[in-house]
Each structure stands twice: as C-alpha cells, then as structure tokens.
Motif scaffolding. Sequence first.
Motif, mmCIF file in Angstrom:
data_model
loop_
_atom_site.group_PDB
_atom_site.id
_atom_site.type_symbol
_atom_site.label_atom_id
_atom_site.label_comp_id
_atom_site.label_asym_id
_atom_site.label_seq_id
_atom_site.Cartn_x
_atom_site.Cartn_y
_atom_site.Cartn_z
ATOM 1 N N GLN A 173 58.307 95.028 -34.577
ATOM 2 C CA GLN A 173 59.045 96.229 -34.759
ATOM 3 C C GLN A 173 58.281 96.925 -33.965
ATOM 4 N N LYS A 174 56.661 96.664 -33.513
ATOM 5 C CA LYS A 174 56.552 97.682 -32.899
ATOM 6 C C LYS A 174 56.649 97.262 -31.343
ATOM 7 N N GLU A 175 56.926 96.071 -30.640
ATOM 8 C CA GLU A 175 57.565 95.820 -29.440
ATOM 9 C C GLU A 175 58.628 96.147 -28.915
ATOM 10 N N VAL A 176 59.271 96.406 -30.190
ATOM 11 C CA VAL A 176 60.644 96.838 -30.085
ATOM 12 C C VAL A 176 61.028 98.499 -29.295
ATOM 13 N N ASP A 177 60.008 99.056 -30.901
ATOM 14 C CA ASP A 177 60.026 100.608 -30.408
ATOM 15 C C ASP A 177 58.921 100.994 -29.389
ATOM 16 N N GLY A 178 58.498 100.469 -28.528
ATOM 17 C CA GLY A 178 57.487 100.861 -27.709
ATOM 18 C C GLY A 178 58.345 100.615 -26.344
ATOM 19 N N PHE A 179 58.877 99.405 -26.541
ATOM 20 C CA PHE A 179 59.732 98.903 -24.795
ATOM 21 C C PHE A 179 61.411 99.045 -25.034
ATOM 22 N N TYR A 180 61.592 98.778 -26.042
ATOM 23 C CA TYR A 180 62.894 99.841 -25.958
ATOM 24 C C TYR A 180 63.747 101.153 -26.184
ATOM 25 N N HIS A 195 54.249 103.389 -24.805
ATOM 26 C CA HIS A 195 54.770 102.523 -24.550
ATOM 27 C C HIS A 195 55.028 102.122 -23.144
ATOM 28 N N TRP A 196 54.319 102.421 -22.851
ATOM 29 C CA TRP A 196 54.454 101.700 -21.134
ATOM 30 C C TRP A 196 53.888 100.142 -21.406
ATOM 31 N N ARG A 197 52.501 100.439 -22.298
ATOM 32 C CA ARG A 197 51.762 99.316 -22.336
ATOM 33 C C ARG A 197 53.196 97.776 -23.410
ATOM 34 N N HIS A 198 53.515 97.857 -24.413
ATOM 35 C CA HIS A 198 54.654 97.399 -24.804
ATOM 36 C C HIS A 198 55.069 97.021 -23.653
ATOM 37 N N TYR A 199 55.881 98.500 -23.252
ATOM 38 C CA TYR A 199 57.039 97.604 -22.146
ATOM 39 C C TYR A 199 56.471 96.633 -21.281
ATOM 40 N N VAL A 203 56.315 93.286 -22.396
ATOM 41 C CA VAL A 203 57.361 92.281 -23.207
ATOM 42 C C VAL A 203 57.806 92.083 -21.685
ATOM 43 N N ASN A 204 57.771 92.734 -20.707
ATOM 44 C CA ASN A 204 57.945 91.531 -19.531
ATOM 45 C C ASN A 204 57.198 90.019 -19.789
ATOM 46 N N ARG A 205 55.907 90.240 -20.135
ATOM 47 C CA ARG A 205 55.484 88.692 -19.674
ATOM 48 C C ARG A 205 55.802 88.414 -20.627
ATOM 49 N N LYS A 206 55.878 88.694 -21.481
ATOM 50 C CA LYS A 206 56.630 88.186 -22.707
ATOM 51 C C LYS A 206 57.707 87.617 -22.419
ATOM 52 N N PHE A 207 58.822 88.102 -21.611
ATOM 53 C CA PHE A 207 59.786 86.814 -21.110
ATOM 54 C C PHE A 207 59.870 86.405 -19.218
ATOM 55 N N ALA A 208 58.509 86.680 -19.221
ATOM 56 C CA ALA A 208 58.357 86.508 -18.234
ATOM 57 C C ALA A 208 57.651 84.253 -18.442
#
Length: 488
Positions: free
Chosen positions: A98-105, A130-134, A137-142
């Motif tokens: 949830q924290k990642e969704v809130d920060g990234f999205y 927010h930027w840190r989560h974003y 999350v980009n790293r998770k996708f990578a």
Amino acid sequence: MNAETISQLYRERFSETSLILVSNREPYIHRKTRQGIKVDTPAGGLTSALDPVMRAISGTWVAWGSGSADREMSDAEGRVRVPPDDPAYTLKRVWLDQKEVDGFYYGYANQALWPLCHMLLEKARFRARHWRHYFEVNRKFADAIVPEFKTGKNIVWIQDYHFTVLPYMLRTRSKDVTIALFWHIPWPPWEIFRVIPQGIEILRGMLACDLLGFHLHRYCQNFLECAEKDLGAKVDWDKNSVFYEGRTTRVLPFPISIDYDSFDELTRKNTTDANLIAIKKKLNLDGRYVGVGVDRLDYSKGILERVRAIKLFFEKYPAYREKFTFIQIAVPSRTKIQEYNELKENIERMIGDINKEFGTGDWTPIMYYSRNVPHKELVRYYRIADIAIVSSIVDGMNLVAKEFIASQIDENGVLILSEFVGAVAELSQALIINPFDIESFADMIKRGLEMPQKEKKRRMQKMRAYVQTHNIFDWIYDNLDAVQENTH
Ligand code: GDG
C-alpha cells in the motif's frame, strides 16, 4: 490495419524477437467475489487493442498485480498465462504494498508528473518520499523484466509516465535490449519542466530508450528542448533525435487512436431504434435536444468550464430551456487524492445549483452520472446526443472525441472540441472552442444544435473516414515498426 492483419504480420515478424510490454495497469485482473474468483478486463482501449497483438506473438506483459485474487492465481514469480479461457501469452505481475502504491502511483506519478505535464503547477506536489517510492517501484519492475529476456532479440515497450527511470535501470543491465517508451500525456515546455526537482534523473532515465513516442510533434520538440537545456545533450532537430552518453534516442510523434471498427460494430449492435427510444423515454428526453460529455473525473478535462458555459447558454438563450438537456458522465478517478475529491464536490455543487435555478418539475437541465458506464451503454448516450462536448483545458490526445465519431453511424452528431486537446490537429471538422472563453463556448453550443443537416453530415463523414483509417492498430503498427528499425 485491424486486429487480424496486425496479428498475422507480427506472428511472422516477431518469430525471433521477444516483446515485453510494460504498463502500470494489467490486462486481466483476478478479483475475489462472493461467487468465487472473477476476471475483470479494464475497459481501456489500449489494453484491449494490445491484447490480440500479444496473443499473436506470445509476448510477456509486465504490470502491477492489483487484483485481490491476483497472487492466488499466479505462480511464485508472479506469472500467469492469459487470456484465462484461452492462454496465449504470459502476464507477469509485480507486487506492490500500500505504501508503494500511495507513493509511486497516487504520489509521484499523479501528484507530481501528471499536473506538471498538464502545465498546472499550482496542483503539483513534489515530495521526496513519493520520489523514493517511485524510484523503488521502477526498480521492482526492472527486477521483474530482466529475467524475462530471451536469447535473441528483445524489445521492451513501456507505457507512460509511471516509468521514467525504468529504461536506465534496464539499460545498465543489458546493452543489447531495445527499449521504447510511449508517453500518453503532454510533454510541457522547458520553462515548466525545469520546476521538477528530479528533472535530470527523469530525462537521463528516458534517454536510455532507443525510441520515445509522444502524441504530437510539439510534445517531441518540448522534450528535445529539455534534453538540450537540462542535460546538455546533442539534439539533431532535423532528425528528431538526441545523442547522449554514447547513444542515440529517436523522439517521434504517434497520435494514438481507437479501435474504430469495434466501436462502430458495438454501436450498431446496441443502439437499435428500440434501444434509443427506450433510453430517451426513460430519461424523459423525448422532443428535446441532447448533449453529452464523457470523462474520467479529472481537472484536465475542463468539466467545470463546460458546466459554466452550459449555464451561460441557458441565460443567453432562454428559448432553449426545457428544450436542451446535457448528460454528463464522469467516472470517479484517483479518489485518494484530495484535489480530485474537491473537484468532484465542486462539479456536483455547480450542477445542483444550475438544476435548481433553471430546472422544472418536468426537466433537469444537466443529468449527472458519477459511475463507470459500460461501453455498450456508453454508445447509446453517444447516439442519442445531438452534440458531444470535449472541453479539456489540456489533454494529450483525448479518445472520447474519437469514440463519439466512431459511434455516429448515421453521421448526425456534432462534436464540440477544445483547441487544447491533442486530437484537434486531426479533427478539424469539429466545432473548435476555447474552454476559457465561455461566451463563445456558449454560442458554439447553439451553433452545434442549429447546424443544418447537410453540414453535420459533411463534417462527420470526413472525421469518420479519418479515424477509420488512423485507428489503434495503425498506431501499434507505426510504433512497433519504428521500434523494430532500432533493434540491436
Ligand atoms: C490518457 C490521456 C490520451 C470514460 N468514461 C467511461 C469510460 N471512459 C473511457 C473512454 C475513453 C477513456 O476512458 C478516456 O480516454 P481519454 O483519452 O479521454 O483520457 P485519459 O484517461 O486521461 O487518457 C489522453 C490517452 O491517455 C491515451 O493515450 O488520449 O489524452 O490523458 O476510452 O471511453 N469507459 C467506460 N465507462 C465509462 O464510464 N467503459
């Protein structure tokens, strides 16, 4: 191009190339319900248009696993074969808390990048967390994408502003992979872009792509200017390319469109005379002119400006009271963000006031639906409308305008279109308005309603012919064709 021709073509072309498609939203969502696990397919045009292509070439689609039963239905790596009833390609889900969704999205993507790119700086919030989560999350996708690379050629095609730093992360792990990113919203002029604190990381991240796509030439130019000014990258303005850190990125326009044939067909099936009579009767619209607006409830869509213009229209032209009804369908969106809730309240209050001031026992000036309306129902609203209004104050392209055109099978509707949407460049036969100029906007509503039949048909025929031959499959083809030119 249609789903079949493009699928056939790509079955051959991609026989030795793997395609990995990346988007925030997934094409199939597994949801727990009381009746068991159900599969939802998001209504978005892009996901449904890319699905047949992915089936044909048996690619991999990487996306956020957002459904309540997604984990249950996926293997340990997050993979599941889709479509569920006839598996043809792999959906790889990325798990976010949830924290990642809130920060990234909700945070960085939709409170920093979205308002910035729509040039609405007063709405932008640039929060370090927010930027840190974003970034994470980009790293998770990578991390999820790299294991999907196959021997041979690999193409990664990324969708949208959720993934600006992902290309760089992929590039550091593989020099050979071909990376493309399509940006679905406007790219702002440099004077606006320079405001974002993470501008350098964003540009650098995106320039790890071989190809960057935007809707319009103007957005490409804006991007190139940012790369030149902020990074000191070498821009070739004639070739639309940037040379930076030893590699060249092409930056090209691809105006997106809709699946015209499906829309046309959906309309023919669901808008029989009986259907239209029934809906008009139900809504008490018999003998009245009808206007329609369909939007995700977003401040970029100019819904407040539209409502103001309709109010002025009733003030200036009282003869139209009780003779014209406007139907506004506004699908709630990003409701966790305060700005969006405030907008919803403002719209509802303003519509309520207008209905109170002008409405009668028998007539509601503006009918407002705040819910998701299925496409087969949506085409009925498009069909009963004499005019459709798209009044965005900024909009990358706007697909509603093209959907309205595809559903005008009798060529009778009039499109009133903001000069600030990307689609205006292609749809010059619409009645063009400036949503901030409400006097002229109100007059244009009158002009639309009073347009002679012959003129309506002439304008609509031209726009239908254009959208039919510049559809979503042409867009996919143009994108993938340009990507393939770049394959390593
Ligand atoms: C971004 C850019 C660009 C709306 N209400 C309902 C519903 N919709 C569907 C429409 C249409 C889609 O949502 C909205 O598309 P837009 O293009 O207008 O806008 P965004 O969502 O902001 O999209 C935009 C687009 O990306 C593509 O690149 O054009 O500029 O902002 O398809 O039909 N669909 C259903 N029920 C509704 O009530 N089923």
